[in-house]
Design an enzyme around this catalytic site. Structure first.
Site, short mmCIF file in Angstrom:
data_model
loop_
_atom_site.label_atom_id
_atom_site.label_comp_id
_atom_site.label_asym_id
_atom_site.label_seq_id
_atom_site.Cartn_x
_atom_site.Cartn_y
_atom_site.Cartn_z
N GLY A 20 58.13 23.41 44.19
CA GLY A 20 57.85 22.00 43.98
C GLY A 20 56.40 21.73 43.61
O GLY A 20 55.91 20.61 43.75
N SER A 45 55.22 24.80 38.75
CA SER A 45 54.88 26.03 38.03
C SER A 45 55.33 25.95 36.57
O SER A 45 54.69 26.53 35.69
CB SER A 45 55.55 27.23 38.71
OG SER A 45 56.96 27.06 38.81
N GLU A 103 60.22 20.45 28.47
CA GLU A 103 60.93 20.50 29.75
C GLU A 103 62.32 19.85 29.64
O GLU A 103 63.31 20.38 30.15
CB GLU A 103 60.10 19.78 30.83
CG GLU A 103 60.67 19.88 32.23
CD GLU A 103 60.12 21.05 33.02
OE1 GLU A 103 60.72 21.35 34.07
OE2 GLU A 103 59.13 21.67 32.61
N ASP A 124 54.34 15.71 36.07
CA ASP A 124 53.80 17.06 36.22
C ASP A 124 52.84 17.40 35.10
O ASP A 124 51.74 17.92 35.31
CB ASP A 124 54.93 18.09 36.26
CG ASP A 124 55.86 17.90 37.44
OD1 ASP A 124 55.51 17.13 38.36
OD2 ASP A 124 56.93 18.51 37.44
#
Length: 388
Positions: free
Chosen positions: A130, A133, A166, A178
């Site tokens: 979480g 990465s 993503e 992120d």
């Protein structure tokens, strides 16, 4: 496998693998989300910070159109031609790398006349914890390619490139929190992200000045955003917005929850309630940390965890135990962080209590029959950069 990743060891490993020096080494950090979970894809507010744990990418141009990538954590190389960029052709972890090139093309970067790259990745961002990465890989590759191809893309455009990688290449239906944290982070600051307004404002958090440490408690319960639960939560949010007659849940406030309870089924209502109240908690946390200091945000962190546990239902027994144990040991506040279904919790603790909290969590996990967690301190750190 590289024991201690760094720009120097990454460059050396590149030369070992490819028998030539890298043109440079770039890196991007993982992130911890201080507060604001699942709000990003609802056009909401989030408050993460980049951490000192990073992914490094050593890169050198090739003379052909092949992208070849190796990872210090993976035994086999992967490669693809710039002419074959299609998510259907990406396998496993290499999708995070090849997806960046695909996303650049999808967002208007011409690949005509471009040559490929050799890439070697190393990282000390824990996988599946979480701590993002995946975004660290995407952002490290993106800043390297932006430099070497001399594209001149802004950090904002790179955020969208990495989010598209993503979503479209990896298949994880995430927002761009992120990538924003990884690309826009600053030392000593969290980043207050307003997804709807497309702003990212650095906010000093003063942990060190106030004698506080932020512990990450990696439960080692691994998760994947490309599977089940995450997509279901996003679908519930979209259903709730549609039934409430708004484009996204960002348009709702706590004053709308009474009507939402009448309009929505129980599960959808609870999903919506989490997002609406979490947005309010993010705004309040950013205000309190500046005006009153980080010691005063503990209740907001605890309320966030309760909302994720009970309304959004993305916690798990290991995360709940980590939070409960940290609070019992004297943490200022604690909550799970990240997308849920495993991963990590955070605990804001006085520096003098960090070792005690860590020991208590270890003991609690052992008593419950869980595997040993990995507990470590993180500090707000710089975003993606060229290192060598």
């Amino acid at each position: 496998m590289i024991d201690i990743p760094s720009p120097q060891t990454t460059a050396a490993a590149f030369e070992d693998h490819y028998a030539r020096p890298a043109a440079g080494v770039w890196s991007a950090p993982g992130r911890v989300n201080l507060i604001g979970e699942h709000t990003d894809y609802n056009d909401g507010l989030v408050f993460p910070f980049a951490i000192e744990r990073r992914t490094w990418a050593a890169v050198a141009p090739r003379e052909d159109r092949i992208i070849r990538v190796r990872s210090g954590a993976m035994p086999d190389a992967a490669e693809i031609s710039l002419d074959e960029l299609d998510p259907a052709n990406f396998e496993d972890w290499s999708a995070y790398v090849f997806g960046v090139f695909w996303a650049m093309r999808e967002r208007g970067v011409s690949l005509d006349g471009r040559t490929g790259f050799d890439i070697l990745l190393t990282s000390d961002v824990p996988l599946g914890a979480g701590l993002s990465s995946s975004a660290a890989i995407e952002c490290a590759v993106a800043v390297a390619v932006n430099d070497l191809w001399e594209l001149g893309l802004s950090r904002r455009e790179l955020i969208y490139v990495c989010q598209l990688a993503e979503n479209g290449a990896v298949g994880a239906p995430t927002g761009n929190m992120d990538q924003t944290a990884s690309l826009m982070g600053e030392d000593g600051h969290a980043v207050l992200i307003d997804v709807e307004a497309e702003t990212a404002v650095p906010v000093p958090v003063h942990f060190g000045d106030e004698g506080l440490s932020l512990l990450v408690i990696d439960t080692r319960v691994h998760h994947s955003h490309a599977t089940g639960g995450y997509g279901e939560r996003r679908a519930s949010c979209e259903l709730g917005a549609r039934l409430m007659g708004v484009p996204t849940l960002r348009k709702l406030t706590e004053a709308d929850l009474e009507r939402a309870a009448e309009v929505l089924d129980d599960v959808t209502f609870r999903r919506v309630r989490h997002i609406v109240t979490e947005n309010a908690r993010v705004a309040r946390t950013a205000q309190v940390v500046q005006e009153e200091g980080p010691h005063r945000i503990g209740d907001l962190l605890v309320a966030s965890h309760a909302s994720m546990r009970d309304d959004f239902e993305i916690s798990c027994p290991e995360l709940d135990l980590a939070v409960e144990t940290a609070l019992a040991a004297g943490a200022v506040g604690a909550r799970m962080t990240g997308g849920g279904f495993g991963g990590a919790a955070i605990a804001l603790v006085d520096e003098s209590k960090a070792a005690e909290v860590s020991d208590d969590v270890d003991k609690a996990f052992a008593a419950a029959g869980y595997g040993a967690p990995h507990v470590f301190i993180v500090t707000p750190s710089q975003g993606a950069r060229r290192d060598a």
